[in-house]
Design a protein around this motif. Structure first.
Motif, PDB file in Angstrom:
ATOM      1  N   VAL A 230       0.844  -1.204   0.000  1.00 26.82           N
ATOM      2  CA  VAL A 230       0.000   0.000   0.000  1.00 26.82           C
ATOM      3  C   VAL A 230       0.873   1.246   0.000  1.00 26.82           C
ATOM      4  CG1 VAL A 230      -1.697   1.332   1.313  1.00 26.82           C
ATOM      5  CG2 VAL A 230      -1.934  -1.155   1.121  1.00 26.82           C
ATOM      6  N   HIS A 231       1.908   1.243   0.835  1.00 31.16           N
ATOM      7  CA  HIS A 231       2.801   2.400   0.939  1.00 31.16           C
ATOM      8  C   HIS A 231       3.477   2.680  -0.404  1.00 31.16           C
ATOM      9  CE1 HIS A 231       5.614   5.141   3.049  1.00 31.16           C
ATOM     10  NE2 HIS A 231       6.461   4.730   2.119  1.00 31.16           N
ATOM     11  N   ILE A 232       3.995   1.638  -1.037  1.00 29.47           N
ATOM     12  CA  ILE A 232       4.724   1.829  -2.291  1.00 29.47           C
ATOM     13  C   ILE A 232       3.795   2.310  -3.400  1.00 29.47           C
ATOM     14  CG2 ILE A 232       5.951   0.613  -4.132  1.00 29.47           C
ATOM     15  CD1 ILE A 232       7.259  -1.102  -1.954  1.00 29.47           C
ATOM     16  N   VAL A 233       2.602   1.713  -3.495  1.00 24.40           N
ATOM     17  CA  VAL A 233       1.651   2.119  -4.538  1.00 24.40           C
ATOM     18  C   VAL A 233       1.229   3.573  -4.350  1.00 24.40           C
ATOM     19  CG1 VAL A 233      -0.675   1.763  -5.437  1.00 24.40           C
ATOM     20  CG2 VAL A 233       0.802  -0.205  -5.004  1.00 24.40           C
ATOM     21  N   THR A 234       0.934   3.954  -3.106  1.00 24.16           N
ATOM     22  CA  THR A 234       0.560   5.344  -2.826  1.00 24.16           C
ATOM     23  C   THR A 234       1.701   6.290  -3.155  1.00 24.16           C
ATOM     24  OG1 THR A 234      -0.818   4.546  -0.993  1.00 24.16           O
ATOM     25  CG2 THR A 234      -0.377   6.909  -1.081  1.00 24.16           C
ATOM     26  N   CYS A 235       2.902   5.888  -2.782  1.00 17.56           N
ATOM     27  CA  CYS A 235       4.090   6.708  -3.039  1.00 17.56           C
ATOM     28  C   CYS A 235       4.293   6.917  -4.536  1.00 17.56           C
ATOM     29  CB  CYS A 235       5.314   6.027  -2.426  1.00 17.56           C
ATOM     30  SG  CYS A 235       6.819   7.011  -2.504  1.00 17.56           S
ATOM     31  N   LEU A 236       4.169   5.858  -5.317  1.00 14.66           N
ATOM     32  CA  LEU A 236       4.335   5.965  -6.763  1.00 14.66           C
ATOM     33  C   LEU A 236       3.254   6.848  -7.382  1.00 14.66           C
ATOM     34  CD1 LEU A 236       5.304   2.284  -7.694  1.00 14.66           C
ATOM     35  CD2 LEU A 236       6.807   4.272  -7.475  1.00 14.66           C
ATOM     36  N   ALA A 237       2.035   6.793  -6.835  1.00 13.18           N
ATOM     37  CA  ALA A 237       0.956   7.647  -7.334  1.00 13.18           C
ATOM     38  C   ALA A 237       1.271   9.123  -7.085  1.00 13.18           C
ATOM     39  CB  ALA A 237      -0.360   7.266  -6.668  1.00 13.18           C
ATOM     40  N   LEU A 238       1.787   9.442  -5.893  1.00 18.67           N
ATOM     41  CA  LEU A 238       2.148  10.832  -5.583  1.00 18.67           C
ATOM     42  C   LEU A 238       3.284  11.319  -6.474  1.00 18.67           C
ATOM     43  CD1 LEU A 238       1.976  10.797  -1.666  1.00 18.67           C
ATOM     44  CD2 LEU A 238       0.389  11.896  -3.243  1.00 18.67           C
ATOM     45  N   ILE A 239       4.265  10.446  -6.719  1.00 17.57           N
ATOM     46  CA  ILE A 239       5.362  10.817  -7.610  1.00 17.57           C
ATOM     47  C   ILE A 239       4.838  11.096  -9.013  1.00 17.57           C
ATOM     48  CG2 ILE A 239       7.453   9.952  -8.752  1.00 17.57           C
ATOM     49  CD1 ILE A 239       8.070   8.412  -6.168  1.00 17.57           C
ATOM     50  N   ALA A 240       3.893  10.261  -9.469  1.00 20.23           N
ATOM     51  CA  ALA A 240       3.322  10.443 -10.813  1.00 20.23           C
ATOM     52  C   ALA A 240       2.586  11.771 -10.922  1.00 20.23           C
ATOM     53  CB  ALA A 240       2.384   9.279 -11.135  1.00 20.23           C
ATOM     54  N   VAL A 241       1.821  12.139  -9.894  1.00 25.46           N
ATOM     55  CA  VAL A 241       1.080  13.404  -9.906  1.00 25.46           C
ATOM     56  C   VAL A 241       2.054  14.587  -9.920  1.00 25.46           C
ATOM     57  CG1 VAL A 241      -0.466  14.901  -8.577  1.00 25.46           C
ATOM     58  CG2 VAL A 241      -0.975  12.466  -8.796  1.00 25.46           C
ATOM     59  N   ALA A 242       3.085  14.529  -9.060  1.00 26.39           N
ATOM     60  CA  ALA A 242       4.072  15.610  -9.000  1.00 26.39           C
ATOM     61  C   ALA A 242       4.809  15.744 -10.329  1.00 26.39           C
ATOM     62  CB  ALA A 242       5.063  15.344  -7.867  1.00 26.39           C
ATOM     63  N   THR A 243       5.140  14.623 -10.939  1.00 20.17           N
ATOM     64  CA  THR A 243       5.825  14.645 -12.233  1.00 20.17           C
ATOM     65  C   THR A 243       4.942  15.280 -13.301  1.00 20.17           C
ATOM     66  OG1 THR A 243       6.997  12.599 -11.648  1.00 20.17           O
ATOM     67  CG2 THR A 243       6.999  13.240 -13.963  1.00 20.17           C
ATOM     68  N   ALA A 244       3.657  14.937 -13.289  1.00 18.10           N
ATOM     69  CA  ALA A 244       2.725  15.475 -14.287  1.00 18.10           C
ATOM     70  C   ALA A 244       2.578  16.986 -14.162  1.00 18.10           C
ATOM     71  CB  ALA A 244       1.364  14.797 -14.139  1.00 18.10           C
ATOM     72  N   ILE A 245       2.494  17.481 -12.916  1.00 14.44           N
ATOM     73  CA  ILE A 245       2.367  18.935 -12.722  1.00 14.44           C
ATOM     74  C   ILE A 245       3.620  19.645 -13.204  1.00 14.44           C
ATOM     75  CG2 ILE A 245       2.119  20.763 -11.007  1.00 14.44           C
ATOM     76  CD1 ILE A 245       0.449  18.828  -9.340  1.00 14.44           C
ATOM     77  N   SER A 246       4.790  19.115 -12.861  1.00 18.38           N
ATOM     78  CA  SER A 246       6.046  19.725 -13.295  1.00 18.38           C
ATOM     79  C   SER A 246       6.191  19.662 -14.812  1.00 18.38           C
ATOM     80  CB  SER A 246       7.232  19.015 -12.639  1.00 18.38           C
ATOM     81  OG  SER A 246       7.212  19.185 -11.243  1.00 18.38           O
ATOM     82  N   TYR A 247       5.697  18.587 -15.402  1.00 18.60           N
ATOM     83  CA  TYR A 247       5.769  18.403 -16.851  1.00 18.60           C
ATOM     84  C   TYR A 247       4.980  19.481 -17.591  1.00 18.60           C
ATOM     85  CZ  TYR A 247       5.517  15.839 -21.321  1.00 18.60           C
ATOM     86  OH  TYR A 247       5.604  15.465 -22.639  1.00 18.60           O
ATOM     87  N   ARG A 248       3.902  19.951 -16.967  1.00 24.83           N
ATOM     88  CA  ARG A 248       3.019  20.908 -17.631  1.00 24.83           C
ATOM     89  C   ARG A 248       3.535  22.344 -17.580  1.00 24.83           C
ATOM     90  NH1 ARG A 248      -1.936  19.447 -19.191  1.00 24.83           N
ATOM     91  NH2 ARG A 248      -2.719  21.569 -18.909  1.00 24.83           N
ATOM     92  N   GLY A 249       4.647  22.576 -16.901  1.00 32.18           N
ATOM     93  CA  GLY A 249       5.266  23.884 -17.005  1.00 32.18           C
ATOM     94  C   GLY A 249       5.249  24.715 -15.738  1.00 32.18           C
ATOM     95  N   MET A 250       5.962  25.831 -15.779  1.00 34.59           N
ATOM     96  CA  MET A 250       6.145  26.672 -14.615  1.00 34.59           C
ATOM     97  C   MET A 250       4.848  27.351 -14.184  1.00 34.59           C
ATOM     98  SD  MET A 250       9.210  26.230 -13.720  1.00 34.59           S
ATOM     99  CE  MET A 250       9.331  27.547 -12.516  1.00 34.59           C
ATOM    100  N   THR A 251       3.943  27.627 -15.130  1.00 38.95           N
ATOM    101  CA  THR A 251       2.686  28.283 -14.762  1.00 38.95           C
ATOM    102  C   THR A 251       1.846  27.385 -13.874  1.00 38.95           C
ATOM    103  OG1 THR A 251       2.696  29.520 -16.844  1.00 38.95           O
ATOM    104  CG2 THR A 251       0.628  29.394 -15.653  1.00 38.95           C
TER     105      THR A 251
END
Length: 538
Positions: A177-198
């Motif tokens: 559970v911990h690892i799956v949740t952690c990977l989900a948070l990393i994916a969300v953070a990566t997606a936001i950063s991917y979309r740019g500085m704005t």
């Protein structure tokens, strides 16, 4: 109980000092705002003018994650130095402030998103620059994995607090559970950063604002508790708490200083976004200094207020209690703020870790982008997304590397994961010190031009570099002892030492591999080593 918190004049003085740093323009400053055409500096295709002064400062503050740093280091620092914890916070602020001047001056001369990598190449050549860039990248990957783990733990802890169900909070103890949740948070953070500085800026305003508001409420309520004498361990404020010379021994002082330096790491994220910032020559440097002032003010106010409320003892609510020192706010939330408001501290820690997780992608992705642009890494990482104008491939690679690193370390051994985090301090001191010395060497011809140049381009960065080098050496020495970190050892040598030195050696190996693939960069033909010539005075 009569007590008085430290005068706000201290912080006010620092703010005033900061505002006086940009004196009238020196001859040649404008000329140095953009690197010479033959210097080898290249455009990256990033989205320019995406962030202003306030947005840049917010990114710097967010990357440091002040609430997370406080909850995880207040107790540890108090355990090392006792009541001198606020003094050690100030001592840790000093080398970081001095190095911030180096970043500011180098950014004025060469606003490049490669920051430490690019500047050390220009000062010392491609090999030193490559290793400096490696230090920044590997330090950031370690931090990202740690932040993701903390955010995951607080996610389930907060869910348990909100629902009043201990079994939900206990889900974090399940590795799957911990690892799956952690990977989900990393994916969300990566997606936001991917979309740019704005997109990054909009999220950060809310999360950083929440952190600072909750800290202000905590400080006010902690001081009120100290005045009321509700806790038996409450203390009257003493100015001696701000005296670093009152620390019992040099060994305990350096141990506390290492923790304090870690608390300020990350402010340079606003510099790595310099090519996307309005007024790229000056705005990022000013934002870094603003972030530093906000951080030291927050740390001092919170540290002093917490110490006044519950003291620095090793029992009960004392900050140095080993049972609670690794997560002080979890222990103090209810007693200081009450059950209703106390939950805000859990929210703030989660917001702090999540915000920092998202912004910490900025420096690693842009450093990799710069290294690839200058042929120090494979060319594929130099791709910029045509719509979002971000280093898309580098950002995704950083996210994947973070997820893989954390998953492997968690499954193999949590002791190894803990020791890797302890080794982080070595990387921080390594690349910050190199950057500070690069400033002195890069501007060596300027140091006799004016008193300002001598101080801000030579004296301050040089002293900052020396201080961080001393901490690097002392940390390296301490790491040899197996008792350092988790207490594990490899052939009688502390595993933290093995990991820290091993990561630097791995960087050397990768550099030699890239030297065979990209000989032009390592011959100095892509990004040239140079010192700008003096410009005639007014």
């Amino acid at each position: 109980m009569e007590s008085h918190p430290p005068d706000v004049e201290i912080v006010a003085f620092i703010v005033l000092f900061m505002t006086q740093l940009d004196v009238r323009p020196q001859a040649g400053d404008a000329a140095r705002g953009s690197a010479p055409a033959d210097s080898g500096v290249r455009g990256k295709g990033l989205g320019g003018n995406s962030v202003g002064l306030m947005g840049s400062a917010v990114i710097g503050i967010s990357t440091v994650a002040p609430v997370y740093c406080l909850t995880s280091t207040l107790g540890s620092t108090a355990g090392e130095v006792g009541l001198q914890m606020p003094a050690v916070f100030l001592a840790g602020f000093l080398p970081m402030l001095l190095v911030a001047f180096a970043y500011r001056e180098l950014n004025k001369a060469m606003p490049d998103c490669g920051t430490s990598f690019t500047w050390t190449v220009k000062a010392f050549g491609p090999r030193v620059g490559w290793m400096c860039g490696w230090g920044l990248v590997i330090a950031t990957i370690i931090v990202l994995s740690n932040l993701a783990g903390v955010a995951t733990s607080y996610f389930w802890l907060l869910a348990g607090e909100i629902t009043g169900n201990d079994s939900i909070a206990a889900l974090d103890d399940s590795k799957p559970v911990h690892i799956v949740t952690c990977l989900a948070l990393i994916a969300v953070a990566t997606a936001i950063s991917y979309r740019g500085m704005t997109a990054t800026k909009g999220v950060q305003y809310a999360l950083v604002g929440l952190q600072l508001v909750v800290l202000a409420v905590f400080v006010a309520m902690a001081v009120q508790k100290a005045h009321s004498g509700e806790f038996a361990s409450s203390l009257d404020f003493s100015w001696s708490w701000l005296n670093p010379f009152a620390v019992q021994s040099f060994a305990t002082f350096t141990a506390g200083l290492s923790l304090s330096i870690f608390m300020f790491w990350g402010w340079d994220a606003c510099l790595t976004a310099n090519e996307e910032t309005t007024g790229s020559e000056k705005t990022p440097g000013r934002a870094a200094l603003i972030a530093m002032v906000v951080l030291v003010g927050s740390y001092l106010a919170t540290g002093v207020a917490a110490q006044m409320a519950v003291g620095s003892g090793t029992s009960g609510l004392g900050l140095a209690n080993p049972d609670t020192s690794d997560n002080v706010f979890a222990a103090l939330a209810g007693p200081v703020m009450g059950p209703g408001l106390g939950i805000l501290l859990f929210v703030a820690v989660l917001a702090s870790a999540a915000a920092s997780l998202q912004t910490t992608f900025i420096p690693v992705a842009r450093t990799v982008l710069a290294m690839s642009t200058y042929e120090a890494l494979p060319a594929s990482y130099a791709r910029v997304h045509p719509r979002f104008r971000t280093p898309g491939r580098a950002t995704i690679t950083a996210g994947v590397a973070t997820g893989v690193f954390y998953t492997v370390m968690t499954l193999v051994s949590e002791h190894v994961l803990v020791d890797t985090i302890y080794a982080l301090g070595l990387m921080i001191c390594f690349y910050y010190a190199l950057t500070a010395f690069a400033c002195v060497w890069f501007f060596r011809a300027d140091l006799t031009r004016s008193f300002r140049d001598l101080v801000f381009k030579g004296l301050f960065p040089g002293v900052g570099g020396i201080l961080l080098t001393a901490v690097f050496g002392k940390t390296l020495y301490d790491m040899w002892d197996p008792a350092y970190g988790s207490g594990s050892a490899v052939f009688g040598v502390g595993s933290v030492f093995v990991i820290g030195v091993g990561l630097l050696v791995l960087g050397v190996v990768l550099m030699l591999v890239m030297q065979r693939r990209s000989p032009a960069f390592f011959r100095g033909e892509v990004l040239t080593k140079e010192t700008p010539s003096l410009v005639v005075e007014d």
